[in-house]
Write a protein that holds these residues in place. Structure first.
Motif, PDB file in Angstrom:
ATOM      1  N   SER A  70      38.003   6.640  52.297  1.00  0.00           N
ATOM      2  CA  SER A  70      38.771   7.873  52.162  1.00  0.00           C
ATOM      3  C   SER A  70      40.241   7.605  51.887  1.00  0.00           C
ATOM      4  O   SER A  70      40.979   8.501  51.508  1.00  0.00           O
ATOM      5  CB  SER A  70      38.636   8.721  53.427  1.00  0.00           C
ATOM      6  N   LEU A  71      40.698   6.353  52.085  1.00  0.00           N
ATOM      7  CA  LEU A  71      42.096   6.016  51.866  1.00  0.00           C
ATOM      8  C   LEU A  71      42.329   5.422  50.482  1.00  0.00           C
ATOM      9  O   LEU A  71      43.451   5.049  50.145  1.00  0.00           O
ATOM     10  CB  LEU A  71      42.564   5.034  52.935  1.00  0.00           C
ATOM     11  N   ALA A  72      41.276   5.321  49.682  1.00  0.00           N
ATOM     12  CA  ALA A  72      41.402   4.730  48.359  1.00  0.00           C
ATOM     13  C   ALA A  72      42.335   5.567  47.493  1.00  0.00           C
ATOM     14  O   ALA A  72      42.440   6.785  47.639  1.00  0.00           O
ATOM     15  CB  ALA A  72      40.024   4.627  47.697  1.00  0.00           C
ATOM     16  N   GLY A  73      43.032   4.881  46.568  1.00  0.00           N
ATOM     17  CA  GLY A  73      43.926   5.583  45.665  1.00  0.00           C
ATOM     18  C   GLY A  73      45.332   5.757  46.189  1.00  0.00           C
ATOM     19  O   GLY A  73      46.186   6.333  45.511  1.00  0.00           O
ATOM     20  N   LEU A  74      45.603   5.250  47.389  1.00  0.00           N
ATOM     21  CA  LEU A  74      46.931   5.313  47.984  1.00  0.00           C
ATOM     22  C   LEU A  74      47.518   3.905  48.064  1.00  0.00           C
ATOM     23  O   LEU A  74      46.788   2.917  48.009  1.00  0.00           O
ATOM     24  CB  LEU A  74      46.856   5.940  49.374  1.00  0.00           C
ATOM     25  N   VAL A  75      48.808   3.823  48.218  1.00  0.00           N
ATOM     26  CA  VAL A  75      49.492   2.537  48.287  1.00  0.00           C
ATOM     27  C   VAL A  75      49.936   2.283  49.727  1.00  0.00           C
ATOM     28  O   VAL A  75      50.629   3.116  50.323  1.00  0.00           O
ATOM     29  CB  VAL A  75      50.709   2.524  47.352  1.00  0.00           C
ATOM     30  N   ALA A  76      49.521   1.152  50.295  1.00  0.00           N
ATOM     31  CA  ALA A  76      49.923   0.806  51.658  1.00  0.00           C
ATOM     32  C   ALA A  76      51.329   0.227  51.649  1.00  0.00           C
ATOM     33  O   ALA A  76      51.651  -0.661  50.852  1.00  0.00           O
ATOM     34  CB  ALA A  76      48.949  -0.183  52.266  1.00  0.00           C
ATOM     35  N   ALA A  77      52.163   0.730  52.559  1.00  0.00           N
ATOM     36  CA  ALA A  77      53.523   0.207  52.706  1.00  0.00           C
ATOM     37  C   ALA A  77      53.521  -0.785  53.863  1.00  0.00           C
ATOM     38  O   ALA A  77      53.905  -0.478  54.988  1.00  0.00           O
ATOM     39  CB  ALA A  77      54.502   1.344  52.966  1.00  0.00           C
ATOM     40  N   GLY A  78      53.028  -1.974  53.616  1.00  0.00           N
ATOM     41  CA  GLY A  78      52.952  -2.979  54.650  1.00  0.00           C
ATOM     42  C   GLY A  78      51.590  -3.058  55.287  1.00  0.00           C
ATOM     43  O   GLY A  78      50.629  -2.420  54.865  1.00  0.00           O
ATOM     44  N   ALA A  79      51.512  -3.861  56.357  1.00  0.00           N
ATOM     45  CA  ALA A  79      50.266  -4.088  57.087  1.00  0.00           C
ATOM     46  C   ALA A  79      50.154  -3.097  58.244  1.00  0.00           C
ATOM     47  O   ALA A  79      51.130  -2.432  58.616  1.00  0.00           O
ATOM     48  CB  ALA A  79      50.239  -5.512  57.619  1.00  0.00           C
ATOM     49  N   PRO A  80      48.966  -2.978  58.843  1.00  0.00           N
ATOM     50  CA  PRO A  80      48.844  -2.147  60.040  1.00  0.00           C
ATOM     51  C   PRO A  80      49.807  -2.608  61.123  1.00  0.00           C
ATOM     52  O   PRO A  80      50.070  -3.807  61.266  1.00  0.00           O
ATOM     53  CB  PRO A  80      47.393  -2.361  60.471  1.00  0.00           C
ATOM     54  N   GLU A  81      50.338  -1.662  61.876  1.00  0.00           N
ATOM     55  CA  GLU A  81      51.288  -1.991  62.933  1.00  0.00           C
ATOM     56  C   GLU A  81      51.054  -1.083  64.134  1.00  0.00           C
ATOM     57  O   GLU A  81      50.380  -0.051  64.037  1.00  0.00           O
ATOM     58  CB  GLU A  81      52.719  -1.820  62.438  1.00  0.00           C
ATOM     59  N   CYS A  82      51.601  -1.487  65.255  1.00  0.00           N
ATOM     60  CA  CYS A  82      51.480  -0.697  66.478  1.00  0.00           C
ATOM     61  C   CYS A  82      52.771   0.079  66.716  1.00  0.00           C
ATOM     62  O   CYS A  82      53.869  -0.479  66.604  1.00  0.00           O
ATOM     63  CB  CYS A  82      51.190  -1.613  67.668  1.00  0.00           C
ATOM     64  N   ARG A  83      52.619   1.344  67.047  1.00  0.00           N
ATOM     65  CA  ARG A  83      53.756   2.225  67.289  1.00  0.00           C
ATOM     66  C   ARG A  83      53.480   3.067  68.526  1.00  0.00           C
ATOM     67  O   ARG A  83      52.324   3.235  68.930  1.00  0.00           O
ATOM     68  CB  ARG A  83      53.975   3.169  66.107  1.00  0.00           C
ATOM     69  N   PRO A  84      54.521   3.638  69.109  1.00  0.00           N
ATOM     70  CA  PRO A  84      54.291   4.600  70.197  1.00  0.00           C
ATOM     71  C   PRO A  84      53.391   5.731  69.720  1.00  0.00           C
ATOM     72  O   PRO A  84      53.510   6.194  68.579  1.00  0.00           O
ATOM     73  CB  PRO A  84      55.703   5.099  70.525  1.00  0.00           C
ATOM     74  N   ALA A  85      52.486   6.159  70.564  1.00  0.00           N
ATOM     75  CA  ALA A  85      51.524   7.194  70.203  1.00  0.00           C
ATOM     76  C   ALA A  85      52.225   8.495  69.840  1.00  0.00           C
ATOM     77  O   ALA A  85      53.155   8.930  70.524  1.00  0.00           O
ATOM     78  CB  ALA A  85      50.549   7.424  71.350  1.00  0.00           C
ATOM     79  N   GLU A  86      51.787   9.113  68.747  1.00  0.00           N
ATOM     80  CA  GLU A  86      52.324  10.404  68.346  1.00  0.00           C
ATOM     81  C   GLU A  86      51.659  11.517  69.143  1.00  0.00           C
ATOM     82  O   GLU A  86      50.821  11.280  70.009  1.00  0.00           O
ATOM     83  CB  GLU A  86      52.152  10.596  66.844  1.00  0.00           C
ATOM     84  N   ALA A  87      52.035  12.751  68.824  1.00  0.00           N
ATOM     85  CA  ALA A  87      51.607  13.906  69.619  1.00  0.00           C
ATOM     86  C   ALA A  87      50.140  14.236  69.407  1.00  0.00           C
ATOM     87  O   ALA A  87      49.581  14.035  68.329  1.00  0.00           O
ATOM     88  CB  ALA A  87      52.472  15.111  69.277  1.00  0.00           C
ATOM     89  N   ALA A  88      49.537  14.769  70.438  1.00  0.00           N
ATOM     90  CA  ALA A  88      48.162  15.251  70.391  1.00  0.00           C
ATOM     91  C   ALA A  88      48.155  16.748  70.096  1.00  0.00           C
ATOM     92  O   ALA A  88      49.121  17.459  70.371  1.00  0.00           O
ATOM     93  CB  ALA A  88      47.461  14.989  71.725  1.00  0.00           C
TER      94      ALA A  88
END
Length: 371
Positions: A70-88
């Motif tokens: 489902s993510l095909a056709g997009l450009v990744a800006a870097g590698a996966p990274e860990c961040r503070p959790a966003e809002a639920a």
């Protein structure tokens, strides 16, 4: 960067779920539209949540994520990274283990980002079911965070009540996390036929950036008539309906609480929208009324109403729509002349009436002129 904080709350426990240790970090992959410069969005990678950044990084290292189709056709800006959790996404507990998110009564736009439909969570002793998932992947991500704020149980099922885009397009992230997508037997074909138009329309309404990562999730479990899902300690009864609000309507009843998730077979405040069969919708509501008393979560409004009283407004509107349409046909009115007058007496009873009634009248006229 596109913000995704509408109708969300900080990830926190509450009610009967208080005391749970909450994930504070999550893994994301920032994706950008190839032709839109800096229009990007950090897309959640589910399953890597941890109490601290080190735990999140360790999870990524132990099981590196594979980009979803489902993510095909997009450009990744870097590698996966860990961040503070966003809002639920904000959910209200309406019965023990049954939670509802109240969508806005509005058309999708760049302020609400498509958060316009009611969504549900039902928590058993073994797993969780999500009922409808909103208009875009960002909503599925916010639903996932809401689940993780309350329980470590897996999301085993995502149940889609019908084909309309404000109910289905957040499902992919939950499917990536291992949930099976459940829908009416006609849902997969209906979405395949309409997804391109739906996504193009949503892009114009909420912006292409807000749709980054959004796609149709494959339907894994089809319901042609009735089915049951056991979440452990509670069972959900599913019913697929003949064409009514749409040709893909599915209702969900939690046996334990008696709460019925009606999808868009029931509207409250928001003008009903007919995209199926008027006679079929009326018949479905009559059968639902005969099913007994309880409570209902409508597709829009509420969020929880007494049943069958909570369906009275929808039933009345459909009755007026049918009566006015038949009268126009009996007079020999042309469709273009009939539409402005059909159900006009209902205008002051509903929000978004003018956005939906003309189409309803057109669909009703086309159906009933062949009676």
């Amino acid at each position: 960067m596109v913000g995704m904080d509408h109708a969300c709350v900080p990830v926190q426990s509450g009610g009967s779920f208080a005391g749970k240790a909450l994930p504070m970090f999550e893994a994301v992959l920032t994706l950008c539209l190839a032709l839109a410069g800096q229009e990007c969005r950090p897309v959640l990678l589910p399953g890597y949540e941890a109490l601290d950044e080190a735990g999140c990084r360790a999870a990524l290292a132990a099981d590196p994520p594979v980009p979803a189709e489902s993510l095909a056709g997009l450009v990744a800006a870097g590698a996966p990274e860990c961040r503070p959790a966003e809002a639920a996404l904000a959910f209200e507990e309406v019965a023990p283990g049954v939670l509802v998110h109240l969508g806005r009564i509005a058309e999708a736009d760049r302020e609400n980002l498509g958060d316009i439909a009611n969504l549900g969570l039902v928590i058993g002793t073994r797993s969780v079911a999500v009922i409808d998932t909103g208009s875009a992947r960002w909503m599925g991500e916010a639903i996932w965070r809401a689940v993780r704020a309350r329980t470590d149980l897996p999301v085993s099922h995502v149940i889609l009540t019908h084909m309309h885009p404000d109910h289905v397009f957040g499902a992919t992230v939950l499917a990536e996390a291992g949930a099976r997508v459940v829908g009416h037997a006609a849902l997969a074909r209906a979405l395949a036929d309409r997804q391109e138009n739906y996504l193009e329309s949503l892009a114009g309404l909420i912006g292409r950036g807000a749709l980054i990562g959004t796609a149709v999730a494959p339907v894994d479990v089809v319901v042609a008539d009735r089915a049951a899902i056991d979440l452990g300690g509670r069972v959900l009864d599913l019913r697929a309906w003949p064409p009514a609000h749409t040709g893909t309507d599915l209702t969900v009843r939690d046996r334990d609480s008696g709460i019925l998730f009606a999808g868009d077979l029931v509207f409250d405040g928001h003008a009903p929208a007919l995209d199926g069969s008027l006679r079929g919708w009326q018949a479905a509501l009559e059968e639902m009324v005969e099913g007994g008393e309880g409570r209902v979560v409508p597709g829009h409004g509420g969020p929880v109403l007494p049943w069958p009283a909570g369906g009275a407004d929808t039933r009345r509107y459909l009755g007026v729509l049918a009566a006015d349409t038949r009268a126009a046909i009996d007079r020999g009115d042309r469709l273009s002349d009939a539409v402005p007058a059909i159900a006009a007496a209902e205008r002051d009873r509903w929000q978004l009436f003018d956005q939906h009634n003309a189409r309803n009248a057109t669909v009703a006229f086309t159906e009933l002129e062949w009676e």
